[in-house]
Design a protein around this motif. Structure first.
Motif, PDB file in Angstrom:
ATOM      1  N   ASP A  53      -9.677  -1.400  -2.066  1.00 50.17           N
ATOM      2  CA  ASP A  53     -10.657  -2.283  -2.671  1.00 50.17           C
ATOM      3  C   ASP A  53     -11.544  -1.497  -3.619  1.00 50.17           C
ATOM      4  N   GLU A  54     -12.744  -2.021  -3.901  1.00 46.93           N
ATOM      5  CA  GLU A  54     -13.635  -1.379  -4.873  1.00 46.93           C
ATOM      6  C   GLU A  54     -13.923   0.083  -4.552  1.00 46.93           C
ATOM      7  N   GLU A  55     -13.897   0.430  -3.295  1.00 45.79           N
ATOM      8  CA  GLU A  55     -14.226   1.793  -2.896  1.00 45.79           C
ATOM      9  C   GLU A  55     -13.001   2.712  -2.897  1.00 45.79           C
ATOM     10  N   SER A  56     -11.843   2.167  -3.202  1.00 44.85           N
ATOM     11  CA  SER A  56     -10.617   2.953  -3.205  1.00 44.85           C
ATOM     12  C   SER A  56     -10.498   3.804  -4.454  1.00 44.85           C
TER      13      SER A  56
ATOM     14  N   GLN B 293      -7.126  -5.583  -1.135  1.00 49.39           N
ATOM     15  CA  GLN B 293      -8.191  -5.682  -0.139  1.00 49.39           C
ATOM     16  C   GLN B 293      -7.605  -5.644   1.266  1.00 49.39           C
ATOM     17  N   LEU B 294      -6.529  -6.397   1.484  1.00 42.11           N
ATOM     18  CA  LEU B 294      -5.884  -6.394   2.794  1.00 42.11           C
ATOM     19  C   LEU B 294      -5.334  -5.012   3.140  1.00 42.11           C
TER      20      LEU B 294
ATOM     21  N   GLU C 294      -6.602  -2.255   2.131  1.00 43.02           N
ATOM     22  CA  GLU C 294      -7.735  -1.334   2.041  1.00 43.02           C
ATOM     23  C   GLU C 294      -7.781  -0.553   0.744  1.00 43.02           C
TER      24      GLU C 294
ATOM     25  N   ARG D 132       0.837  -1.208   0.000  1.00 42.15           N
ATOM     26  CA  ARG D 132       0.000   0.000   0.000  1.00 42.15           C
ATOM     27  C   ARG D 132       0.869   1.254   0.000  1.00 42.15           C
TER      28      ARG D 132
ATOM     29  N   ASN E  69      -9.467   1.997  -7.615  1.00 45.04           N
ATOM     30  CA  ASN E  69     -10.397   1.166  -8.349  1.00 45.04           C
ATOM     31  C   ASN E  69     -11.715   1.864  -8.696  1.00 45.04           C
TER      32      ASN E  69
ATOM     33  N   ASP F 282      -5.312  -8.259  -6.231  1.00 47.79           N
ATOM     34  CA  ASP F 282      -6.650  -7.975  -5.698  1.00 47.79           C
ATOM     35  C   ASP F 282      -6.722  -8.301  -4.210  1.00 47.79           C
ATOM     36  N   SER F 283      -6.170  -9.450  -3.826  1.00 45.82           N
ATOM     37  CA  SER F 283      -6.185  -9.841  -2.412  1.00 45.82           C
ATOM     38  C   SER F 283      -5.347  -8.891  -1.566  1.00 45.82           C
TER      39      SER F 283
END
Length: 102
Positions: A92-95, A87-88, A90, A26, A98, A83-84
Motif C-alpha cells: 500500500d502507500e507505505e510500501s 492493499q490486500l 500489503e 505479491r 508506492n 490498488d485493491s
C-alpha cells in the motif's frame, strides 16, 4: 439452516481464494521488483515480463469486475483492481512500490 451453512462455506472459500490471488500477485511483483521508472506522481513502476505479466493481467481483468467502477475505462478499472490487490497483499502507500521518489 443447511443453505446458510453452504453459503457461509462458499464465502469462506471465496475469501481464501482472494487471499491466495493477492499473495501470488505479491510474489510476482516482489520477484520482479527492480524499479524501472518513477512516475510524476512518485509511484514506482515495476516491469513484469512475460509470462508472469500475462498472469498479472488476467488477475487484474477479473478483479476489475469486482473493484472497478461502472463507466470507467479498462485502464482505470485495472488500476482500481491493482490498488485493491496491493492493499490486500500489503503493498500500500507505505510500501516500497508506492513510495515517493527522493
Amino acid at each position: 439452516m443447511d443453505g446458510d451453512n453452504a453459503e457461509s462455506e462458499r464465502f469462506v472459500k471465496a475469501a481464501m481464494l482472494g487471499v491466495a490471488v493477492a499473495e501470488e500477485t505479491r510474489r510476482l511483483l516482489r520477484l520482479h521488483f527492480a524499479p524501472s521508472e518513477v512516475g510524476s506522481d512518485g509511484r514506482v513502476h515495476v516491469e513484469v515480463p512475460y509470462p508472469d505479466s500475462a498472469v498479472v493481467e488476467a488477475v487484474l481483468d477479473v478483479a476489475a469486475e469486482c473493484f472497478g467502477e461502472k463507466g470507467a475505462s479498462v485502464e482505470e478499472m485495472r488500476q482500481a483492481a491493482l490498488d485493491s490487490l496491493l492493499q490486500l497483499a500489503e503493498f500500500d502507500e507505505e510500501s516500497l512500490l508506492n513510495q515517493r521518489a527522493c
